[in-house]
Design a protein around this motif. Structure first.
Motif, PDB file in Angstrom:
ATOM      1  N   GLY B 144       0.808  -1.198   0.077  1.00  0.00           N
ATOM      2  CA  GLY B 144      -0.070   0.104   0.181  1.00  0.00           C
ATOM      3  C   GLY B 144       0.925   1.439   0.161  1.00  0.00           C
ATOM      4  O   GLY B 144       0.557   2.107  -0.862  1.00  0.00           O
ATOM      5  N   PRO B 148      -0.184   3.222  -3.483  1.00  0.00           N
ATOM      6  CA  PRO B 148      -1.813   3.578  -2.706  1.00  0.00           C
ATOM      7  C   PRO B 148      -2.867   3.624  -3.333  1.00  0.00           C
ATOM      8  O   PRO B 148      -3.819   3.420  -3.247  1.00  0.00           O
ATOM      9  N   LYS B 152      -5.330  -1.155  -1.313  1.00  0.00           N
ATOM     10  CA  LYS B 152      -6.123  -0.363  -0.194  1.00  0.00           C
ATOM     11  C   LYS B 152      -6.403  -1.229   1.043  1.00  0.00           C
ATOM     12  O   LYS B 152      -6.791  -2.266   0.816  1.00  0.00           O
ATOM     13  N   TRP B 186      -3.307   4.976   1.747  1.00  0.00           N
ATOM     14  CA  TRP B 186      -3.828   3.456   1.517  1.00  0.00           C
ATOM     15  C   TRP B 186      -4.868   2.890   2.419  1.00  0.00           C
ATOM     16  O   TRP B 186      -5.402   2.131   2.262  1.00  0.00           O
ATOM     17  N   ALA B 206     -10.556  -3.124  -2.035  1.00  0.00           N
ATOM     18  CA  ALA B 206      -9.581  -3.146  -0.996  1.00  0.00           C
ATOM     19  C   ALA B 206      -9.642  -4.328   0.005  1.00  0.00           C
ATOM     20  O   ALA B 206     -10.553  -4.989  -0.171  1.00  0.00           O
TER      21      ALA B 206
END
Lengths: 228, 296
Positions: B144, B148, B152, B186, B206
């Protein structure tokens, strides 16, 4: 997009089949919101009348305050009433936290400013001559207030509808003071928020449509009264 | 003089209305004995409590069990104010503190499962194959920080039991959570319940940490897949804690004791162990009453 369409059909299905849980939640929602509107009207309309008819120092500031409180956040009312009703709070002994009674108190407080403010606006709409005429005919102050309120009754009804609309659609007070207890304090808005977080998006949309339908029916009824 | 009298009359009328209303309301809706339990959303959302409640109320028809679902932090807060009779939560450290502070009498672990680390199927941080949560979080943090935009992590950020565990795992990677994780580009804090957080993580492709129950309930609606579903640092123990009646005399100790005994009884534990098999095709909770608390 699909979810909205499906939600719409599910709403019709839930209404047509008289789904017991939805009916129960809907009835409770109406009971609580109508009670707070009734209580709110009982307090706010006379208070609004008093503020309108009396001239006193700081009247302008009071009006400003009332109008500011139109934006009273529901969560703030929820929090304040929660602290009041909590066991160790000043009204803890009443055992009203996490009950429908507590929710009614919270919603009443929430809608007071709106009904007071719009009562004043409604009364301002009545021509000044009526007040003068009534007074000159020897009516007492209370008789005058009554006469003017009668003249303004449709606009006053509007104030009450607005209060009801805010009460039935709010979620902050219902959640914080009611606690969203199944079969006891669960209302339409708190069910929607819960079902959304559980992933039952369509049921939430269906409940939203039911809430709007109730609002529509109530408005139609009141319009009927206004036209008579 | 006359005016003042009228104002006085009006004031008395308003006070009377409020008093009557309050009196009417206070009796409103307290039909039988009430047992109020604050609990966590993750436990409530699975539907297990509804089934336990039905079985309990069949046995004790005069007790109405009422659940107030919130994050573990808030659920304990209700207990600290004396507004509930019992709590059902999942955050051992906070629970022990709660008892040490005198709010609760004792901690009764009644079930456990595991937190899941879930994320997008293409696994941009390459956590597939890691053997524990610390390792996986470390990889997410490294990837991350480097990129980023692709990697995430969505956090509950709400002081819930799940959130507390997540922070513990970040700290176990050897970095300071507040300096190296929170506020990083992130790392996203949703401030919402587990369901909403899963949806947000799904939309943003994410990773997130979820309790297994909510993830299984959401599985069909999102594309996230589970990578780690077991291990010591993902162990998730749920406990009952009755509120201390010495501190809060209003607490319904008799009903709370009946509920505790019921949940820990063979009948209650069987319901817990069977729950979810028909709906989710797998067991959601492992009952642990009478056994030592699992450590891995």
């Amino acid at each position: 997009m699909n979810e909205i369409v499906n939600g719409f059909f599910q709403a019709i299905n839930l209404i047509v089949t008289l789904n017991p849980e939805v009916m129960e939640i809907t009835l409770r929602t109406l009971e609580i919101s109508l009670s707070s509107t009734f209580l709110g009207t009982l307090i706010a309309v006379p208070l609004g009348g008093l503020i309108y008819f009396r001239n006193f120092k700081g009247k302008r500031s009071v009006m400003n305050l009332i109008q500011t409180l139109y934006s009273l956040p529901t969560v703030l009312v929820g929090l304040l009433v929660f602290l009041l009703l909590s066991y160790q709070g000043p009204l803890g002994g009443l055992n009203l936290l996490f009950t429908p009674g507590g929710m009614i108190i919270g919603q009443t407080i929430l809608i007071l400013p709106i009904i007071i403010g719009f009562t004043i606006t409604a009364l301002k709409g009545v021509k000044g001559e009526i007040k003068d005429l009534s007074m000159s005919l020897g009516a007492s102050e209370f008789q005058t207030i009554y006469t003017i309120m009668r003249e303004a009754k449709y606009a006053l009804l509007g104030a009450v509808i607005l209060g009801f609309g805010r009460a039935i659609s709010e979620v902050g007070v219902a959640l914080m003071i009611g606690g969203n207890i199944r079969g006891f304090t669960r209302v339409i808005t708190t069910t929607m928020s819960l079902e959304t977080s559980k992933g039952n998006i369509e049921l939430s949309i269906a409940l939203g449509i039911i809430l709007l339908t109730i609002a529509l029916i109530i408005n139609l009824l009141l319009n009927q009264i206004q036209e008579k | 003089m006359k005016r003042n009298t009228k104002i006085l009359v009006l004031a008395v009328v308003i006070i009377a209305i409020i008093a009557v209303a309050a009196a009417a309301l206070s009796g409103y809706g307290q039909p039988t004995q009430v047992l109020k339990i604050s609990t966590t959303t993750s436990l409530d959302d699975t539907g297990l409590l509804t089934v336990l409640e039905a079985a309990f109320e069949k046995k004790y028809p005069n007790i109405d069990v009422q659940f107030i679902a919130a994050g573990t932090g808030q659920a304990l807060e209700y207990g600290k104010k004396g507004d509930v009779d019992e709590v059902m939560v999942h955050s051992k450290k906070q629970e022990e503190q709660f008892i040490a502070d005198g709010y609760g009498t004792q901690r009764y672990p009644f079930a456990y499962n595991y937190f899941y680390i879930v994320g997008p199927a293409d696994d941009p941080a390459k956590i597939n194959g890691t053997t524990n949560a610390t390792q996986a979080f470390n990889k997410i943090m490294t990837a991350g920080t480097a990129d980023p935009n692709t990697v995430k992590f969505v956090s509950r950020g709400d002081n819930s039991g799940t959130n507390t565990r997540e922070i513990t795992i970040w700290n176990s990677t050897g970095v300071n959570y507040n300096n190296s994780v929170r506020g990083q580009p992130w790392y996203i804090e949703s401030g919402k319940g587990m369901g909403d957080t899963l949806v947000i993580a799904d939309q943003k492709s994410a990773y997130t940490l979820s309790d297994s129950g909510t993830y299984l309930a959401y599985k069909d609606k999102i594309k996230l897949v589970p990578f780690l579903t077991q291990g010591k640092d993902l162990l998730n123990v749920y406990s009952l804690i009755p509120i201390n009646s010495t501190k809060f005399p209003n607490v319904n100790t008799a009903a709370a004791t009946k509920w505790t005994d019921f949940v820990l009884s063979t009948e209650g534990q069987t319901i817990i162990g069977e729950y979810g098999k028909d709906k989710y095709g797998q067991q959601l909770f492992v009952p642990i009453a009478g056994k030592p608390e699992p450590t891995s």
